[in-house]
Design an enzyme around this catalytic site. Structure first.
Site, PDB file in Angstrom:
ATOM      1  N   MET A 112      20.207  68.532  82.622  1.00  5.16           N
ATOM      2  CA  MET A 112      20.425  69.084  83.963  1.00  5.16           C
ATOM      3  C   MET A 112      21.814  69.715  84.056  1.00  5.16           C
ATOM      4  O   MET A 112      22.335  69.932  85.147  1.00  5.16           O
ATOM      5  CB  MET A 112      20.249  68.011  85.039  1.00  5.16           C
ATOM      6  CG  MET A 112      18.830  67.525  85.173  1.00  5.16           C
ATOM      7  SD  MET A 112      18.410  66.882  86.807  1.00  5.16           S
ATOM      8  CE  MET A 112      19.587  65.551  86.983  1.00  5.16           C
ATOM      9  N   GLY A 113      22.406  70.014  82.893  1.00  8.38           N
ATOM     10  CA  GLY A 113      23.715  70.643  82.902  1.00  8.38           C
ATOM     11  C   GLY A 113      24.821  69.647  83.195  1.00  8.38           C
ATOM     12  O   GLY A 113      24.654  68.443  83.062  1.00  8.38           O
ATOM     13  N   ALA A 160      30.207  64.553  76.715  1.00  9.05           N
ATOM     14  CA  ALA A 160      30.129  64.268  75.280  1.00  9.05           C
ATOM     15  C   ALA A 160      28.803  63.628  74.882  1.00  9.05           C
ATOM     16  O   ALA A 160      28.348  63.782  73.743  1.00  9.05           O
ATOM     17  CB  ALA A 160      31.293  63.368  74.871  1.00  9.05           C
ATOM     18  N   GLY A 161      28.166  62.891  75.802  1.00 12.46           N
ATOM     19  CA  GLY A 161      26.870  62.301  75.501  1.00 12.46           C
ATOM     20  C   GLY A 161      25.802  63.354  75.266  1.00 12.46           C
ATOM     21  O   GLY A 161      25.009  63.259  74.313  1.00 12.46           O
ATOM     22  N   HIS A 162      25.769  64.376  76.132  1.00 15.52           N
ATOM     23  CA  HIS A 162      24.822  65.476  75.928  1.00 15.52           C
ATOM     24  C   HIS A 162      25.089  66.178  74.597  1.00 15.52           C
ATOM     25  O   HIS A 162      24.167  66.500  73.837  1.00 15.52           O
ATOM     26  CB  HIS A 162      24.944  66.515  77.046  1.00 15.52           C
ATOM     27  CG  HIS A 162      24.567  66.028  78.404  1.00 15.52           C
ATOM     28  ND1 HIS A 162      25.483  65.867  79.415  1.00 15.52           N
ATOM     29  CD2 HIS A 162      23.372  65.666  78.930  1.00 15.52           C
ATOM     30  CE1 HIS A 162      24.868  65.437  80.504  1.00 15.52           C
ATOM     31  NE2 HIS A 162      23.584  65.308  80.234  1.00 15.52           N
ATOM     32  N   GLU A 218      19.339  56.947  74.920  1.00 16.57           N
ATOM     33  CA  GLU A 218      18.839  55.619  75.274  1.00 16.57           C
ATOM     34  C   GLU A 218      19.459  55.079  76.557  1.00 16.57           C
ATOM     35  O   GLU A 218      18.994  54.056  77.069  1.00 16.57           O
ATOM     36  CB  GLU A 218      19.072  54.652  74.115  1.00 16.57           C
ATOM     37  CG  GLU A 218      18.209  54.959  72.901  1.00 16.57           C
ATOM     38  CD  GLU A 218      18.406  53.979  71.767  1.00 16.57           C
ATOM     39  OE1 GLU A 218      19.160  52.986  71.944  1.00 16.57           O
ATOM     40  OE2 GLU A 218      17.822  54.197  70.683  1.00 16.57           O
ATOM     41  N   GLN A 225      13.235  56.165  81.161  1.00 15.29           N
ATOM     42  CA  GLN A 225      12.797  57.552  81.010  1.00 15.29           C
ATOM     43  C   GLN A 225      12.317  57.822  79.590  1.00 15.29           C
ATOM     44  O   GLN A 225      11.289  58.488  79.386  1.00 15.29           O
ATOM     45  CB  GLN A 225      13.959  58.483  81.353  1.00 15.29           C
ATOM     46  CG  GLN A 225      13.720  59.942  81.029  1.00 15.29           C
ATOM     47  CD  GLN A 225      14.922  60.798  81.352  1.00 15.29           C
ATOM     48  OE1 GLN A 225      15.136  61.161  82.497  1.00 15.29           O
ATOM     49  NE2 GLN A 225      15.726  61.132  80.348  1.00 15.29           N
ATOM     50  N   VAL A 254      25.946  56.844  74.419  1.00 17.97           N
ATOM     51  CA  VAL A 254      27.311  57.264  74.087  1.00 17.97           C
ATOM     52  C   VAL A 254      28.235  56.721  75.177  1.00 17.97           C
ATOM     53  O   VAL A 254      27.975  56.903  76.367  1.00 17.97           O
ATOM     54  CB  VAL A 254      27.411  58.793  73.993  1.00 17.97           C
ATOM     55  CG1 VAL A 254      28.835  59.225  73.681  1.00 17.97           C
ATOM     56  CG2 VAL A 254      26.448  59.320  72.929  1.00 17.97           C
ATOM     57  N   SER A 281      26.964  62.086  83.980  1.00 22.27           N
ATOM     58  CA  SER A 281      27.497  63.119  84.861  1.00 22.27           C
ATOM     59  C   SER A 281      27.946  62.534  86.193  1.00 22.27           C
ATOM     60  O   SER A 281      28.860  63.052  86.840  1.00 22.27           O
ATOM     61  CB  SER A 281      26.441  64.202  85.097  1.00 22.27           C
ATOM     62  OG  SER A 281      26.127  64.864  83.884  1.00 22.27           O
TER      63      SER A 281
END
Length: 286
Positions: free
Chosen positions: A37-38, A42-44, A156, A161, A184, A194
């Site tokens: 979702m933008g 760092a996790g993304h 995770e 989800q 992360v 986010s």
């Protein structure tokens, strides 16, 4: 205009997206997909980096999905940082960003919607956010049909989800490998999200208590301590740290039902801290 194979979009055109991806696959290249979702952190980016190791091409979507937000949730306020997101993806070596409009994702006045299985969707986060996972499943299925990747990856941190998406792929017989990446974390243990930016400086200092409670509870479960006592103690610790706990649950990591000896197990928690709703989970060796 046809996209150069090494140029990161963004593309808003579905036909262009499909032409580019099909040309890669026709050349025998494996395409990986990272839905987001933008407002990337760092996790993304770790998801993108992991998928680049097993795929020739990586596509990332950026779409704030309205159907997974409840009426009193933060859809309008959810941070949108497209330029910074694209810069980060380009630097990391992602190949293409898919940035669809709401009209592309939901073209009908009354669009078809997926209903996630109740056993997975109506518990934990779903109990507090009715319909949320129907929205998640609906948008993920649409994205899978648009991108048609060979593999996709999910973190995770959103463990509920992840299980629902795995079930979605099985139920619709989609030929997509679903990979996962362990949560992360910041140096102090807080799961990257986010929504962490909603925290004040004081709240941010207290936020790692959520992970600490999970870690201590998991260790005590491994020692055979009483679950009811541990659950009550965890709620108390979170409340003392200024959280409004929503749940702290010990569940099967396969079904979200009652944990079974010898099968994977998970501790999962959600709590509000100021304006932020934080979630986290941890594997249990019990």
């Amino acid at each position: 205009m046809k996209l150069s194979p090494m140029k990161l979009g963004p593309t808003h055109d579905l036909a262009e997206l499909r032409r580019t991806i099909r040309s890669w696959q026709a050349d025998g290249q494996r395409v990986g997909f990272v839905p987001t979702m933008g407002n990337l952190h760092a996790g993304h980016l770790a998801l993108v980096d992991r998928l680049r190791k097993s795929c020739d091409r990586v596509v990332t979507s950026i779409f704030v999905n309205p159907t997974q937000f409840g009426p009193n949730e933060d859809f309008a306020a959810y941070p949108r940082t497209l330029e910074a997101d694209l810069a980060a993806l380009t630097e990391l070596g992602a190949d293409l960003a898919w940035v669809p409009s709401v009209e592309t994702m939901y073209p009908l006045a009354e669009s078809f919607m997926v209903r996630a299985p109740k056993a997975l969707a109506d518990t934990l986060c779903g109990a507090d956010r009715p319909g949320h996972f129907d929205g998640v499943a609906s948008v993920v299925l649409r994205l899978f049909l648009q991108v048609a990747p060979d593999a996709a990856i999910f973190g995770e941190k959103d463990f509920q989800q992840l299980l629902i998406i795995r079930e979605l792929v099985r139920d619709y017989a989609l030929d997509i490998d679903i990979e996962s990446l362990p949560t992360v974390r910041e140096v102090d243990g807080l799961a990257m999200s986010s929504r962490n930016q909603y925290l004040s400086a004081e709240e941010r200092a207290r936020a790692p208590a959520l992970h600490a409670v999970l870690r201590e509870t998991a260790a005590a479960l491994a020692e055979g301590d009483d679950w009811a006592t541990l659950q009550r103690r965890g709620f108390e610790r979170l409340s003392d740290a200024g959280f409004e706990p929503q749940y702290l649950e010990w569940r099967s990591a396969e079904t979200l039902g009652v944990p079974e000896a010898g099968r994977p197990q998970r501790l999962l928690a959600a709590a509000r801290l100021g304006k932020a709703r934080l979630i986290d989970n941890l594997a249990v060796d019990a």
